[in-house]
Design an enzyme around this catalytic site. Structure first.
Site, PDB file in Angstrom:
ATOM      1  CE  LYS A   1      -2.333   1.629   3.693  1.00 25.07           C
ATOM      2  NZ  LYS A   1      -3.434   1.824   4.659  1.00 25.07           N
TER       3      LYS A   1
ATOM      4  CG  HIS B   1     -12.211   9.481   8.142  1.00 26.04           C
ATOM      5  ND1 HIS B   1     -13.329   9.773   7.383  1.00 26.04           N
ATOM      6  CD2 HIS B   1     -11.669   8.371   7.594  1.00 26.04           C
ATOM      7  CE1 HIS B   1     -13.446   8.878   6.429  1.00 26.04           C
ATOM      8  NE2 HIS B   1     -12.453   8.021   6.528  1.00 26.04           N
TER       9      HIS B   1
ATOM     10  CG  ASN C   1     -12.043  14.157  19.950  1.00 24.92           C
ATOM     11  OD1 ASN C   1     -11.243  13.256  19.707  1.00 24.92           O
ATOM     12  ND2 ASN C   1     -12.137  15.249  19.213  1.00 24.92           N
TER      13      ASN C   1
ATOM     14  CB  SER D   1      -3.461  12.803  15.374  1.00 20.59           C
ATOM     15  OG  SER D   1      -4.408  12.407  14.427  1.00 20.59           O
TER      16      SER D   1
ATOM     17  N   GLY E   1      -4.442   4.662  17.521  1.00 15.55           N
ATOM     18  CA  GLY E   1      -4.008   5.910  16.888  1.00 15.55           C
ATOM     19  C   GLY E   1      -2.516   6.002  16.628  1.00 15.55           C
ATOM     20  CB  THR E   2       0.386   5.206  18.730  1.00  8.46           C
ATOM     21  OG1 THR E   2      -0.156   6.138  19.656  1.00  8.46           O
ATOM     22  CG2 THR E   2       1.894   5.366  18.669  1.00  8.46           C
ATOM     23  CG  ASP E   3      -0.313   5.655  12.497  1.00  5.81           C
ATOM     24  OD1 ASP E   3       0.123   6.693  13.042  1.00  5.81           O
ATOM     25  OD2 ASP E   3      -1.175   5.681  11.609  1.00  5.81           O
TER      26      ASP E   3
ATOM     27  CE  LYS F   1       0.232  10.070  14.412  1.00  3.10           C
ATOM     28  NZ  LYS F   1      -0.665   9.335  13.512  1.00  3.10           N
TER      29      LYS F   1
ATOM     30  N   GLY G   1      -2.656  -1.627  17.946  1.00  2.00           N
ATOM     31  CA  GLY G   1      -2.894  -1.811  16.508  1.00  2.00           C
ATOM     32  C   GLY G   1      -2.086  -0.808  15.717  1.00  2.00           C
TER      33      GLY G   1
END
Ligand code: NAD
Length: 320
Positions: free
Chosen positions: A67, A137, A159, A199, A220-222, A226, A291
């Site tokens: 990807k 999103h 949030n 984020s 969220g942490t990728d 982060k 994840g």
């Protein structure tokens, strides 16, 4: 090669098909039949964009590909979503490119499917309350997939930008679940399952917030730097991830590792739980699934959508 355009994906792919594809590929990774290649992820120094490649090979499927894409934070102002990507599949027997598939919706579905698989296998018995941290999103996809994987009675959410919480309220209403906006201590105390999908570059959910048996899907942490969780919370939990190498470098566990609070050996693969080789929760009070998002997830859902497009006769054939 076959082309499945971004605007065809919604009519082809279902969250159920995404769940099945992700559950199967995690198990293939644990059986060492599938492996991810090292991730390339670069700040372009242009449009504040992050761009990169995630690829892999699943010998069981067999699926080979990558990807390409990333995160363009100013896309919102252009009426586009911030994540933009395309999946390319290759014939593992010949190396010829076999498909180009729009990757935006698939990314949201495969990310939501990953946390849903973790909820299926790791949620504490009798879990009733889903806690959502994040209202961007991805959050709506996450909530929908979680509600399919487990029967929740209500949703609570927080949030950092409260004006975005309407998305969580609307999604819960669509699912027929009551929703309440709460502060983080309340969310940590009341939720049995927590999904974090922000984020953030600093800890949001603290160790002292989380009470009682809880499963946390930290999604969220990728990227390096982060962070969503307090490393002390990570240190007291039973830890799972999609891929250990990513979790300690670009995932949530990078911080607890860097601070010497956990050892890499303490981290298990969710795929091993799916494959029955790891007992999973096994009496732990808190479990965490980090994840990080692996290329094999993208390939698995793209391959599934190509098969669905072929079956419906809507894949476009292009000579290359
Ligand atoms: P988005 O831009 O639509 O929403 C961003 C979310 O993060 C919102 O909840 C916002 O309030 C919050 N946020 C923004 N800046 C923040 C900050 N400085 N500190 C704390 N919170 C902040 O993004 P999205 O598409 O919903 O994606 C959310 C996160 O999920 C991103 O970090 C993205 O990279 C990550 N993601 C992970 C995977 C994976 O496989 N693990 C896949 C896709 C996206």
């Amino acid at each position: 090669m076959l082309v499945v355009a971004e605007n065809q994906i919604a009519g082809l792919m279902t969250p159920e098909a995404a769940f099945d594809a992700i559950e199967a590929v995690f198990a293939a990774m644990a059986r060492r039949k599938a492996r991810n290649f090292p991730v390339i992820r670069e700040a372009l120094g242009y449009q504040d964009a992050l761009y990169g490649f995630k690829g892999g090979f699943d010998a069981d499927a067999p699926t080979l590909g990558l990807k390409a894409g990333g995160y363009w934070p100013h896309n919102q102002d252009r009426g586009l979503i911030n994540h933009q990507s395309t999946v390319f599949l290759f014939d593992p027997d010949t190396g010829r490119v076999s498909a180009a598939v729009g990757g935006n919706l698939l990314t949201a579905l495969r990310t939501a499917a990953a946390s849903a698989v973790s909820i299926k296998y790791l949620a504490p018995a009798g879990a009733r309350v889903l806690g959502m941290i994040g209202a961007g999103h991805q959050s709506a996809f996450q909530m929908r997939a979680a509600a399919r994987a487990h029967s929740f009675e209500r949703v609570i959410g927080w949030n950092p930008h409260p004006e975005m919480l309407r998305r969580l309220a609307d999604t819960a209403a669509e699912l027929g679940l009551p929703f309440q906006a709460v502060d983080l201590p309340t969310l940590g105390a009341e939720a049995d399952v927590i999904i974090s999908i922000t984020s953030s570059f600093g800890p949001l959910l603290l160790d002292e917030h989380v009470k009682g048996p809880t499963h946390i899907a930290a999604m969220g942490t990728d990227t390096r730097g982060k962070q969503e969780l307090d490393p002390a919370l990570v240190a007291r939990a039973r830890l799972f991830t999609d891929e250990i190498a990513q979790s300690v470098s670009i995932g949530e566990y990078q911080h607890a590792i860097a601070q010497g609070l956990i050892a890499e050996e303490a981290i298990g693969e969710l795929g091993a739980v799916v494959a029955g080789a790891d007992p999973g929760r096994n009496g732990a009070e808190v479990t965490i699934f980090d994840g990080t998002g692996v290329g094999l997830q993208d390939l698995a859902v793209a391959a599934a959508v190509v098969e669905l497009a072929k079956a419906k006769g809507v894949a476009q054939e292009v000579e290359i």
